[in-house]
Motif scaffolding. Structure first.
Motif, PDB file in Angstrom:
ATOM      1  N   LEU A   6      23.466 -40.034   5.846  1.00  0.00           N
ATOM      2  CA  LEU A   6      22.976 -40.414   7.170  1.00  0.00           C
ATOM      3  C   LEU A   6      22.035 -41.608   7.133  1.00  0.00           C
ATOM      4  CD1 LEU A   6      22.358 -36.888   8.707  1.00  0.00           C
ATOM      5  CD2 LEU A   6      24.324 -38.370   8.983  1.00  0.00           C
ATOM      6  N   ASN A  26      17.147 -40.094   6.236  1.00  0.00           N
ATOM      7  CA  ASN A  26      16.993 -39.888   7.683  1.00  0.00           C
ATOM      8  C   ASN A  26      16.735 -38.428   8.051  1.00  0.00           C
ATOM      9  OD1 ASN A  26      16.922 -42.036   9.480  1.00  0.00           O
ATOM     10  ND2 ASN A  26      19.079 -42.479   9.178  1.00  0.00           N
ATOM     11  N   GLU A  27      17.455 -37.508   7.410  1.00  0.00           N
ATOM     12  CA  GLU A  27      17.304 -36.103   7.771  1.00  0.00           C
ATOM     13  C   GLU A  27      15.962 -35.517   7.345  1.00  0.00           C
ATOM     14  OE1 GLU A  27      19.974 -36.160   4.032  1.00  0.00           O
ATOM     15  OE2 GLU A  27      19.813 -37.307   5.880  1.00  0.00           O
ATOM     16  N   PHE A  68      25.089 -42.373  10.885  1.00  0.00           N
ATOM     17  CA  PHE A  68      24.675 -41.399  11.886  1.00  0.00           C
ATOM     18  C   PHE A  68      25.333 -41.714  13.231  1.00  0.00           C
ATOM     19  CE2 PHE A  68      21.627 -39.895  15.104  1.00  0.00           C
ATOM     20  CZ  PHE A  68      21.648 -38.549  14.795  1.00  0.00           C
TER      21      PHE A  68
END
Length: 127
Positions: A6, A26-27, A68
């Protein structure tokens, strides 16, 4: 199942020691309740440990979200397809505006309202 990549996120914020720039997956960076939260590890039981940073101390958040965006576009397409299928299967108008289902207007029957006469009940019938 393969993990979906992502992208990366960079957050620039101020802590007790000055300005910090941190890049994470990102997560691992989320925003909730006026705070940015960064995953900082896990405890002995496998629970995520989160560092909370008040939004007022954050200067900038940059995200590389190309993958994403692709995933959200795919999800949007799935939802729109599901909604379209539902419109075709439900035997009622669910607010499509001027759009019609795929059947032609000639397939639709012009139905008139049906009047059902109601007779007054005798006083002996009421009890």
């Amino acid at each position: 199942m393969d993990d979906i990549e992502l992208g990366q996120a960079t957050i620039v914020y101020e802590d007790e020691d000055g300005v910090v720039e941190e890049t994470v997956d990102n997560e691992q960076l989320v925003y909730a309740r006026d705070h940015w939260m960064i995953k900082s590890g896990t405890d002995d039981e496998g629970n995520d440990l989160m560092q909370q940073i008040p939004a007022t101390r954050v200067y900038r958040v940059s995200r590389n979200v190309e993958r994403f965006e692709e995933e959200t576009q795919t999800m949007r397409h799935r939802v729109e397809t599901f909604a379209s299928d539902l419109r075709e299967r439900l035997p009622m108008d669910i607010g499509e505006g001027d759009r019609r289902s795929r059947r032609s207007r000639s397939d639709e029957r012009d139905e008139e309202p049906t009047t059902v006469p109601i007779e007054e009940a005798d006083s002996t019938d009421r009890a």
